[in-house]
Scaffold this motif. Sequence first.
Motif, PDB file in Angstrom:
ATOM      1  N   GLY A 160      -4.291  -7.601 -14.419  1.00 55.74           N
ATOM      2  CA  GLY A 160      -4.320  -6.250 -14.579  1.00 55.74           C
ATOM      3  C   GLY A 160      -3.345  -5.601 -15.691  1.00 55.74           C
ATOM      4  N   VAL A 161      -2.259  -6.572 -16.173  1.00 50.33           N
ATOM      5  CA  VAL A 161      -1.657  -6.392 -17.219  1.00 50.33           C
ATOM      6  C   VAL A 161      -2.462  -6.700 -18.395  1.00 50.33           C
ATOM      7  N   GLU A 162      -3.419  -7.680 -18.634  1.00 51.36           N
ATOM      8  CA  GLU A 162      -4.041  -8.051 -19.789  1.00 51.36           C
ATOM      9  C   GLU A 162      -5.002  -6.756 -19.734  1.00 51.36           C
ATOM     10  N   TYR A 163      -5.394  -6.377 -18.740  1.00 50.94           N
ATOM     11  CA  TYR A 163      -6.332  -4.839 -18.758  1.00 50.94           C
ATOM     12  C   TYR A 163      -5.709  -3.794 -19.375  1.00 50.94           C
ATOM     13  N   THR A 164      -4.362  -3.557 -19.431  1.00 50.91           N
ATOM     14  CA  THR A 164      -3.668  -2.493 -20.062  1.00 50.91           C
ATOM     15  C   THR A 164      -3.913  -2.556 -21.535  1.00 50.91           C
ATOM     16  N   LYS A 165      -3.703  -3.749 -21.973  1.00 49.95           N
ATOM     17  CA  LYS A 165      -4.039  -3.910 -23.551  1.00 49.95           C
ATOM     18  C   LYS A 165      -5.458  -3.112 -24.002  1.00 49.95           C
ATOM     19  N   THR A 166      -6.453  -3.088 -23.358  1.00 53.23           N
ATOM     20  CA  THR A 166      -7.473  -2.665 -23.829  1.00 53.23           C
ATOM     21  C   THR A 166      -7.914  -1.255 -23.672  1.00 53.23           C
ATOM     22  N   ILE A 167      -6.864  -0.424 -23.053  1.00 52.00           N
ATOM     23  CA  ILE A 167      -7.144   1.100 -22.628  1.00 52.00           C
ATOM     24  C   ILE A 167      -6.032   1.996 -23.226  1.00 52.00           C
ATOM     25  N   ILE A 168      -6.338   3.220 -23.487  1.00 50.99           N
ATOM     26  CA  ILE A 168      -5.339   4.060 -23.938  1.00 50.99           C
ATOM     27  C   ILE A 168      -4.587   4.605 -22.884  1.00 50.99           C
ATOM     28  N   ALA A 169      -3.242   4.737 -23.219  1.00 53.23           N
ATOM     29  CA  ALA A 169      -2.377   5.277 -22.525  1.00 53.23           C
ATOM     30  C   ALA A 169      -2.394   6.764 -22.344  1.00 53.23           C
ATOM     31  N   GLU A 179       0.733  -1.232   0.026  1.00 51.57           N
ATOM     32  CA  GLU A 179       0.028  -0.108  -0.269  1.00 51.57           C
ATOM     33  C   GLU A 179       0.795   1.179  -0.116  1.00 51.57           C
ATOM     34  N   ALA A 180       1.955   1.335   0.907  1.00 49.39           N
ATOM     35  CA  ALA A 180       2.709   2.506   1.045  1.00 49.39           C
ATOM     36  C   ALA A 180       3.497   2.543  -0.427  1.00 49.39           C
ATOM     37  N   ALA A 181       4.060   1.308  -0.960  1.00 48.68           N
ATOM     38  CA  ALA A 181       4.745   1.591  -2.528  1.00 48.68           C
ATOM     39  C   ALA A 181       3.649   1.961  -3.404  1.00 48.68           C
ATOM     40  N   LEU A 182       2.323   1.679  -3.526  1.00 45.16           N
ATOM     41  CA  LEU A 182       1.519   2.223  -4.490  1.00 45.16           C
ATOM     42  C   LEU A 182       1.292   3.519  -4.291  1.00 45.16           C
ATOM     43  N   GLY A 183       1.107   3.846  -3.101  1.00 49.70           N
ATOM     44  CA  GLY A 183       1.051   5.446  -2.706  1.00 49.70           C
ATOM     45  C   GLY A 183       2.084   6.193  -3.177  1.00 49.70           C
ATOM     46  N   GLY A 184       3.306   5.785  -3.190  1.00 46.88           N
ATOM     47  CA  GLY A 184       4.605   6.555  -3.658  1.00 46.88           C
ATOM     48  C   GLY A 184       4.540   6.459  -5.264  1.00 46.88           C
ATOM     49  N   VAL A 185       4.062   5.326  -5.645  1.00 46.95           N
ATOM     50  CA  VAL A 185       4.027   5.413  -7.232  1.00 46.95           C
ATOM     51  C   VAL A 185       3.033   6.306  -7.858  1.00 46.95           C
ATOM     52  N   MET A 186       1.938   6.395  -7.107  1.00 47.09           N
ATOM     53  CA  MET A 186       0.836   7.329  -7.769  1.00 47.09           C
ATOM     54  C   MET A 186       1.208   8.735  -6.991  1.00 47.09           C
ATOM     55  N   MET A 187       1.956   9.036  -6.255  1.00 45.75           N
ATOM     56  CA  MET A 187       2.291  10.452  -5.857  1.00 45.75           C
ATOM     57  C   MET A 187       3.341  10.761  -6.792  1.00 45.75           C
ATOM     58  N   ARG A 188       4.351  10.068  -7.012  1.00 45.49           N
ATOM     59  CA  ARG A 188       5.347  10.423  -7.850  1.00 45.49           C
ATOM     60  C   ARG A 188       4.931  10.583  -9.162  1.00 45.49           C
ATOM     61  N   GLY A 189       4.120   9.576  -9.758  1.00 45.11           N
ATOM     62  CA  GLY A 189       3.829   9.502 -11.205  1.00 45.11           C
ATOM     63  C   GLY A 189       2.745  10.559 -11.602  1.00 45.11           C
ATOM     64  N   LYS A 190       2.019  10.839 -10.464  1.00 39.02           N
ATOM     65  CA  LYS A 190       0.726  11.523 -10.491  1.00 39.02           C
ATOM     66  C   LYS A 190      -0.116  10.784 -11.591  1.00 39.02           C
ATOM     67  N   ALA A 191      -0.449   9.860 -11.305  1.00 41.97           N
ATOM     68  CA  ALA A 191      -1.164   8.675 -11.964  1.00 41.97           C
ATOM     69  C   ALA A 191      -2.264   7.879 -11.271  1.00 41.97           C
ATOM     70  N   GLU A 192      -3.142   7.487 -11.829  1.00 41.97           N
ATOM     71  CA  GLU A 192      -4.387   6.719 -11.416  1.00 41.97           C
ATOM     72  C   GLU A 192      -4.433   5.229 -12.018  1.00 41.97           C
ATOM     73  N   ILE A 193      -5.333   4.416 -11.380  1.00 37.32           N
ATOM     74  CA  ILE A 193      -5.814   3.395 -12.115  1.00 37.32           C
ATOM     75  C   ILE A 193      -6.366   3.516 -13.340  1.00 37.32           C
ATOM     76  N   GLY A 194      -6.326   2.846 -14.472  1.00 37.24           N
ATOM     77  CA  GLY A 194      -6.855   2.873 -15.696  1.00 37.24           C
ATOM     78  C   GLY A 194      -6.212   4.068 -16.626  1.00 37.24           C
ATOM     79  N   GLU A 195      -5.065   4.267 -16.486  1.00 39.36           N
ATOM     80  CA  GLU A 195      -4.069   5.049 -17.118  1.00 39.36           C
ATOM     81  C   GLU A 195      -2.869   4.222 -18.006  1.00 39.36           C
ATOM     82  N   LYS A 196      -2.921   2.903 -17.912  1.00 37.41           N
ATOM     83  CA  LYS A 196      -2.136   2.178 -18.832  1.00 37.41           C
ATOM     84  C   LYS A 196      -0.694   2.237 -18.145  1.00 37.41           C
ATOM     85  N   THR A 197      -0.648   2.006 -16.834  1.00 41.74           N
ATOM     86  CA  THR A 197       0.839   2.064 -16.176  1.00 41.74           C
ATOM     87  C   THR A 197       0.832   0.937 -15.412  1.00 41.74           C
TER      88      THR A 197
END
Length: 216
Positions: free
Chosen positions: A165-174, A111-129
């Motif tokens: 989740g990896v498979e899901y990234t194939k279906t969405i726009i980056a 959870e802490a790792a995910l929080g760090g990634v979201m903060m640093r990358g300014k990204a949310e789920i569904g953005e192909k990351t």
Amino acid sequence: MSISGLQVISILNKIANVIEENKSYLCELDAAIGDGDHGINMNKGFIAVKDKLKDNNGVDIGDILKKTGMALVSNVGGASGPLYGTAFMKAAGEVNGKENIDIEDFIKIMEAALGGVMMRGKAEIGEKTMIDAIAPAIDVMKESLKAGLSSVDILKASKDAALKGVEYTKTIIATKGRASYLGERSIGHQDAGATSSYLILNAIFEQVKGIKEGLV
């Protein structure tokens, strides 16, 4: 089930080996929608991690994860270094001074790792990351813990969710990074960062399973 600091180092060494085995694959995925160097960069980073931890006595898991994060920030090029480095350094704060951790600690780490990634990358789920692999893995871990599954079964369910989740990234726009320049042409390609996150979670599962079975 409890994992010692030295076993955490063995897990990180396993991750390094898996990244090395898959560096060409990760580069191929990245070449389709990015710079094409994700595998090379990640491999360079985890070689540095192995070197950094080779003499570590394993008494402080927080210190192990902090050193891992620092090695990744210093040695991984592109966006992956700061993202993975931040993930490990944020994770370190959850287990400072601990010589052993259990599955509940691991969920806090993730959870802490995910929080760090979201903060640093300014990204949310569904953005192909990488978030598209990590976030569902954590959700499944929490559900599996509540359901009373064993640590190994929780980790298995988690890595399976990450693969979905990896498979899901194939279906969405980056919408983040270089891949975002392709717009709709990024559909059909899986994200390299999500894939490396899955590979890491799968390596953790395999190593912990091996530890429990006395194979490693």
